[in-house]
Design an enzyme around this catalytic site. Sequence first.
Site, mmCIF file in Angstrom:
data_model
loop_
_atom_site.group_PDB
_atom_site.id
_atom_site.type_symbol
_atom_site.label_atom_id
_atom_site.label_comp_id
_atom_site.label_asym_id
_atom_site.label_seq_id
_atom_site.Cartn_x
_atom_site.Cartn_y
_atom_site.Cartn_z
ATOM 1 N N LYS A 168 0.817 -1.232 0.000
ATOM 2 C CA LYS A 168 0.000 0.000 0.000
ATOM 3 C C LYS A 168 0.845 1.275 0.000
ATOM 4 C CE LYS A 168 -4.383 -1.334 2.021
ATOM 5 N NZ LYS A 168 -5.243 -1.185 3.206
ATOM 6 N N ASP B 106 -10.579 3.323 1.993
ATOM 7 C CA ASP B 106 -10.884 2.671 3.283
ATOM 8 C C ASP B 106 -11.897 3.480 4.104
ATOM 9 O OD1 ASP B 106 -9.204 0.540 2.815
ATOM 10 O OD2 ASP B 106 -7.565 1.292 4.060
ATOM 11 N N GLY C 66 -7.403 2.592 17.415
ATOM 12 C CA GLY C 66 -6.294 2.422 16.459
ATOM 13 C C GLY C 66 -5.888 3.757 15.866
ATOM 14 N N ALA D 156 -5.460 2.466 8.387
ATOM 15 C CA ALA D 156 -6.912 2.329 8.231
ATOM 16 C C ALA D 156 -7.615 3.326 9.149
ATOM 17 C CB ALA D 156 -7.348 0.899 8.540
ATOM 18 N N LYS E 106 1.848 7.782 18.436
ATOM 19 C CA LYS E 106 1.273 8.047 17.102
ATOM 20 C C LYS E 106 0.612 9.428 17.042
ATOM 21 C CE LYS E 106 1.502 4.020 14.606
ATOM 22 N NZ LYS E 106 1.079 2.761 15.161
HETATM 23 P P1 NDP Z 1 -1.448 -0.584 10.919
HETATM 24 O O1 NDP Z 1 -0.343 -1.566 11.141
HETATM 25 O O2 NDP Z 1 -1.187 0.666 10.155
HETATM 26 O O3 NDP Z 1 -2.030 -0.150 12.379
HETATM 27 C C1 NDP Z 1 -2.294 -1.113 13.336
HETATM 28 C C2 NDP Z 1 -3.013 -0.474 14.532
HETATM 29 O O4 NDP Z 1 -3.443 -1.548 15.389
HETATM 30 C C3 NDP Z 1 -2.137 0.437 15.380
HETATM 31 O O5 NDP Z 1 -2.937 1.490 15.889
HETATM 32 C C4 NDP Z 1 -1.685 -0.492 16.521
HETATM 33 O O6 NDP Z 1 -1.399 0.179 17.721
HETATM 34 C C5 NDP Z 1 -2.932 -1.329 16.705
HETATM 35 N N1 NDP Z 1 -2.689 -2.659 17.304
HETATM 36 C C6 NDP Z 1 -2.059 -3.716 16.748
HETATM 37 N N2 NDP Z 1 -2.084 -4.767 17.577
HETATM 38 C C7 NDP Z 1 -2.763 -4.370 18.690
HETATM 39 C C8 NDP Z 1 -3.125 -5.010 19.920
HETATM 40 N N3 NDP Z 1 -2.789 -6.284 20.187
HETATM 41 N N4 NDP Z 1 -3.805 -4.294 20.829
HETATM 42 C C9 NDP Z 1 -4.165 -3.012 20.578
HETATM 43 N N5 NDP Z 1 -3.838 -2.339 19.450
HETATM 44 C C10 NDP Z 1 -3.150 -3.020 18.519
HETATM 45 O O7 NDP Z 1 -2.618 -1.439 10.268
HETATM 46 P P2 NDP Z 1 -3.800 -0.906 9.310
HETATM 47 O O8 NDP Z 1 -4.290 0.376 9.847
HETATM 48 O O9 NDP Z 1 -3.358 -0.979 7.908
HETATM 49 O O10 NDP Z 1 -4.911 -2.052 9.499
HETATM 50 C C11 NDP Z 1 -5.645 -2.174 10.716
HETATM 51 C C12 NDP Z 1 -6.740 -3.228 10.532
HETATM 52 O O11 NDP Z 1 -7.714 -2.734 9.620
HETATM 53 C C13 NDP Z 1 -6.210 -4.549 9.958
HETATM 54 O O12 NDP Z 1 -6.459 -5.588 10.881
HETATM 55 C C14 NDP Z 1 -6.990 -4.733 8.662
HETATM 56 O O13 NDP Z 1 -7.419 -6.069 8.491
HETATM 57 C C15 NDP Z 1 -8.186 -3.815 8.846
HETATM 58 N N6 NDP Z 1 -8.680 -3.339 7.549
HETATM 59 C C16 NDP Z 1 -9.893 -3.819 7.098
HETATM 60 C C17 NDP Z 1 -10.391 -3.440 5.884
HETATM 61 C C18 NDP Z 1 -11.715 -3.963 5.418
HETATM 62 O O14 NDP Z 1 -12.028 -3.845 4.226
HETATM 63 N N7 NDP Z 1 -12.552 -4.505 6.270
HETATM 64 C C19 NDP Z 1 -9.657 -2.520 4.988
HETATM 65 C C20 NDP Z 1 -8.393 -2.049 5.563
HETATM 66 C C21 NDP Z 1 -7.932 -2.462 6.793
HETATM 67 P P3 NDP Z 1 0.086 0.764 18.055
HETATM 68 O O15 NDP Z 1 0.179 2.102 17.373
HETATM 69 O O16 NDP Z 1 0.098 0.870 19.533
HETATM 70 O O17 NDP Z 1 1.070 -0.227 17.516
#
Ligand code: NDP
Length: 296
Positions: free
Chosen positions: A82, A118, A143, A147, A172
């Site tokens: 992406k 998104d 988050g 996304a 962040k």
């Molecule tokens: P990123 O890696 O950019 O961001 C991940 C986020 O999740 C961060 O805020 C991170 O927090 C948080 N996070 C990860 N693990 C945990 C945990 N165990 N507990 C709490 N917070 C957590 O990912 P994206 O934004 O690209 O994607 C996020 C989700 O969105 C994905 O799971 C994806 O499947 C979903 N998505 C769904 C779509 C759909 O069509 N339904 C389309 C696009 C995305 P920190 O900053 O603290 O690390």
Amino acid sequence: MDGRPADDSRRPGIDGATELFGILGNPVAHSLSPAIYNLFFQAAGENRVYVPLQTEPAELDTVFEALKKLRFVGFNVTSPFKHAVTRHLDRLEGVAAELGCVNTISREGETWIGHNTDGEGLAGFLESLPEIELSKRDVVLLGAGNAARAIFRALLARRPGSLTVVNRSRAKFEEPFFRRHSGEPGVGYVGLDGGESEEPIARSNLVVNATSYGLGGRQELAAPPFPGLGRLAPGTVVVDTNYSPGRQTALLQRLPAGVRAYDGRGMLLHLAGEAYRIWTGHRPDLGAAARLLGVP
Ligand code: NDP
């Protein structure tokens, strides 16, 4: 009668004039996108086809050049490309330019343009639900990744009652994206590693989970984040952007009785509808794809 089912009558079949679309990513074998877009094309009787484009990271440049030469009209991009794919694009539009992150690519002549659907996907799904009136909702967005940022922009444009972003780590919110929006009315940020209260979650009446919680395996599931979710009032709407075919997501499994829960299939359907609009100039008939996905 030629024995074909009646709904095949509008399918033109593939020929020399068929326009090509696809999804570039790794992995893509699990992707629901080919089924969704081919149903859109079929419903409109269009001579277009959408295929999976499994690509090794080291071969991204070669594959992109091949897609140009093969005259693809447009394609979607998923993990892990992406960001990386933007170096091949002539222009990024809207929130894609702000995030430097695309999920949809269109072509105008020889100009390749990146978009990010998104946020519109999530917002479009919310707007399709009869019970949602965003101006009356105190929204919590879990988050702060890509996304979440796209969703933040789309929700903010629709002026919710309030919009609080809650993230595991506060760091962040120091990044330019969130600093730029920090003064806007009703916007708040909560970083849990800074010891800030989870109370906005418990008080919210619309929660959107845009974290990847649940994808990290057993260890992650053993320490569930966001305890405030356990105190949500009945009638609260929770949308998890994640989905797992055939079962409830880890986050949705933890909600109290009476909460109205939706997984990420609705967002996926509507972000696909937005990509289709970008490519074709008109909105698709979502009906058949919604039935396939089980989206209300
Ligand atoms: P990123 O890696 O950019 O961001 C991940 C986020 O999740 C961060 O805020 C991170 O927090 C948080 N996070 C990860 N693990 C945990 C945990 N165990 N507990 C709490 N917070 C957590 O990912 P994206 O934004 O690209 O994607 C996020 C989700 O969105 C994905 O799971 C994806 O499947 C979903 N998505 C769904 C779509 C759909 O069509 N339904 C389309 C696009 C995305 P920190 O900053 O603290 O690390």
